[in-house]
Scaffold this active site. Structure first.
Site, short mmCIF file in Angstrom:
data_model
loop_
_atom_site.label_atom_id
_atom_site.label_comp_id
_atom_site.label_asym_id
_atom_site.label_seq_id
_atom_site.Cartn_x
_atom_site.Cartn_y
_atom_site.Cartn_z
N ASP A 1 -7.02 -8.09 4.33
CA ASP A 1 -6.19 -8.94 3.47
C ASP A 1 -5.64 -10.17 4.18
OD1 ASP A 1 -6.59 -7.20 1.33
OD2 ASP A 1 -4.80 -6.02 1.78
N GLN B 1 -9.17 2.41 -0.67
CA GLN B 1 -8.98 2.71 -2.10
C GLN B 1 -9.94 3.80 -2.56
OE1 GLN B 1 -9.20 -1.02 -4.18
NE2 GLN B 1 -7.31 -1.79 -3.26
N SER C 1 0.84 -1.21 0.00
CA SER C 1 0.00 0.00 0.00
C SER C 1 0.87 1.25 0.00
CB SER C 1 -0.89 0.02 1.24
OG SER C 1 -1.86 -0.98 1.15
N LYS D 1 -12.53 -9.05 -3.90
CA LYS D 1 -11.07 -8.87 -3.96
C LYS D 1 -10.52 -9.53 -5.23
CE LYS D 1 -10.56 -6.48 -0.23
NZ LYS D 1 -10.22 -5.07 -0.37
N ARG E 1 -2.96 -14.14 -2.53
CA ARG E 1 -3.09 -14.42 -1.09
C ARG E 1 -3.70 -15.80 -0.80
NH1 ARG E 1 -0.93 -9.82 0.93
NH2 ARG E 1 -1.65 -7.90 -0.04
N GLY F 1 -6.07 -3.67 -7.97
CA GLY F 1 -7.20 -2.80 -7.66
C GLY F 1 -6.75 -1.48 -7.08
N ARG G 1 -13.68 -6.58 -11.40
CA ARG G 1 -13.86 -5.95 -10.09
C ARG G 1 -14.63 -4.63 -10.19
NH1 ARG G 1 -8.41 -6.28 -6.80
NH2 ARG G 1 -9.83 -5.62 -5.14
N ARG H 1 -12.73 -14.31 -2.24
CA ARG H 1 -11.91 -14.99 -1.22
C ARG H 1 -12.75 -15.74 -0.20
NH1 ARG H 1 -7.19 -10.36 -0.53
NH2 ARG H 1 -6.05 -11.01 -2.39
C1 S3P Z 1 -5.63 -1.24 -0.11
C2 S3P Z 1 -6.88 -1.22 0.43
C3 S3P Z 1 -7.68 -2.44 0.66
C4 S3P Z 1 -6.85 -3.71 0.54
C5 S3P Z 1 -5.90 -3.68 -0.63
C6 S3P Z 1 -4.95 -2.48 -0.51
C7 S3P Z 1 -4.92 0.04 -0.30
O1 S3P Z 1 -8.71 -2.44 -0.29
O2 S3P Z 1 -7.67 -4.84 0.43
O3 S3P Z 1 -5.14 -4.86 -0.69
O4 S3P Z 1 -3.70 0.05 -0.51
O5 S3P Z 1 -5.58 1.09 -0.23
P1 S3P Z 1 -10.10 -1.64 0.03
O6 S3P Z 1 -9.71 -0.34 0.59
O7 S3P Z 1 -10.78 -1.48 -1.28
O8 S3P Z 1 -10.82 -2.54 0.97
#
Ligand code: S3P
Length: 437
Positions: free
Chosen positions: A322, A171, A25, A349, A397, A96, A124, A353
């Site tokens: 995650d 996100q 991240s 995801k 994962r 994503g 997605r 999952r």
């Molecule tokens: C992430 C936010 C998460 C997480 C992803 C990384 C990020 O997703 O599952 O692996 O870096 O902002 P969501 O915020 O959509 O849940």
């Protein structure tokens, strides 16, 4: 051969001093934000997983100057609003985070771009971000009005808004925050406080005008683009989501002793540590420190007893979103019934999952049930489970979680094509070889 494998696996202990790879991240975010800071920034310990390398490529196509020198990445950014119009589609592969965060930044630049991804990413949901970004004036088209490819005609004069985000998702929030970098006026965001806050912390570290407040349930963010983003030297901390595989293994394998160094210890990312502790794991946290508004720590694990089952409430899921697949492996070796509640987000995801964890546990002889979006796992200390053909739909994962199960079970699961692991953890197999003795 099978017999040999069986004895080797279940006898191994996990031991040593482990440095997890750079946080995914944070790696995405530091490339994007230094790409919006004028002057030279330096990034060390960047995660060189495919997801992050795709974000790096895209930032270059949008005009940032990024080079690797002596193991570090040197970035010369463009000021917000100055992105180049790309001449080709922007390919985010499996990520994503990449596509959603970049959709935010592109939406408030006067450029046109087409954002694409692999088969998993192309299934997605994107409306969760684009519905917000359309409000600032960006024109966005999606396949079937929902999925990538995404074409964006951004705007150079974005309208500031107040946003209320109803899905707990970093996100979504980060896409909006990145669009705010080139939006004149006050942008206000309300969201669930359980989502990761690295974008906020990094903006603070880079001298941006941002205020963050939290109450019991929500986080409130105010941003104004009246201060430049300052260039920065940034050392990416170790990824807790990658370390989770080794931490969980060390909590399960009798006699394990593992030290984890330089791990990101942000409270929005370590829900799984709390869960493992609740299950009886002995995890000691030492050397807590704050760098660039992020908390880092070292951990010590000393496995002495078997884990107990646990109940995870829906509100706590974003704090370990995650890590549910690897926690499900922990639950399968805990004596009794564990329940993970409210796993709806897991169904959208890199794969579904919730469904894949359930199917694979069942196939390896662990009783499991899905009730609504709750996962019930009936664990036991029995090491004789295994022998399943793992269904992973190329989800990194899922592959890593069931590979760890293999290192604990007596019977091996069969995992065909483990290549997806390189999206987030290219050195995973090398590391398992190094720390399982
Ligand atoms: C992430 C936010 C998460 C997480 C992803 C990384 C990020 O997703 O599952 O692996 O870096 O902002 P969501 O915020 O959509 O849940």
């Amino acid at each position: 051969d099978l017999k040999l494998n069986m004895t080797i696996n279940c006898k191994k202990r996990i031991k040593g001093t482990y440095f997890p790879p750079g946080d995914k991240s944070i790696s995405h975010r530091i490339l994007i934000l230094t790409g919006q800071a004028v002057g030279e920034s330096q990034i060390s310990n960047l995660l060189e997983g495919e997801d992050v390398l795709n974000t790096l490529k895209v930032m270059k196509m949008l005009g940032a100057n990024i080079k690797k020198k002596d193991g570090k990445y040197i970035v010369f950014g463009l000021p917000p609003g100055a992105l180049f119009e790309p001449t080709k589609s922007l390919d985010f592969g499996n990520s994503g985070t990449g596509i959603r965060l970049l959709s935010g930044i592109i939406s408030s630049n006067n450029i046109k771009a087409k954002l694409i991804g692999d088969k998993s990413l192309s299934a997605r949901p994107m409306r969760r971000v684009t519905d917000h970004l359309k409000k600032i004036g960006a024109i966005i088209k999606l396949r079937k009005d929902s999925f990538p490819p995404m074409s964006i005609q951004g705007v150079g004069d974005a309208v500031p808004f107040k946003y209320d985000i109803l899905i707990p998702s970093a996100q979504i929030k980060s896409a909006i925050m990145l669009s705010a970098l080139n939006t004149k006026g006050l942008v206000e965001i309300k969201e669930y406080k359980s989502t990761r806050d690295h974008t906020e912390n990094m903006l603070k570290a880079m001298g941006y005008n941002i205020r963050v407040k939290e109450d019991l349930t929500h986080r409130y963010i105010k941003m104004k683009n009246d201060k430049d983003l300052k260039n920065i030297k940034y050392n990416v901390p170790g990824d807790p989501s990658s370390a989770a595989f080794f931490i969980t293994a060390a909590c399960l394998k009798p006699g394990s002793k593992l030290v984890i160094k330089n791990m990101l210890y942000n409270k929005t990312r370590i829900g799984f540590i709390k869960t493992l502790k609740k299950m009886g794991a002995e995890i000691q946290v030492i050397n807590k420190r704050k760098v660039n508004f992020e908390i880092l720590a070292d951990l010590k694990i000393d496995q002495k007893k078997f884990l107990k089952p646990t109940i995870l409430e829906a509100n706590d899921v974003p704090l370990q979103v995650d890590e549910i697949p690897i926690l499900s492996i922990a639950a399968s070796f805990a004596g009794g019934k564990s329940v993970f509640k409210g796993l709806k987000e897991l169904t959208v995801k890199e794969s579904n999952r919730l469904e894949l964890v359930h199917q694979n546990l069942k196939n390896m002889g662990v009783k499991s049930e899905v009730k609504g979006f709750d996962l019930h796992i009936y664990g036991n200390y029995e090491l004789k489970k295994g022998g399943a053909k793992i269904i992973h739909h190329h989800d990194h994962r899922i592959v890593m979680s069931f590979y760890i199960a293999n290192l604990i079970c007596i019977k091996n699961n069969v995992i065909k094509d483990k290549s997806s692991v390189k999206t987030s953890y290219p050195s995973f197999f090398k590391d398992t070889g190094k720390y399982f003795h």
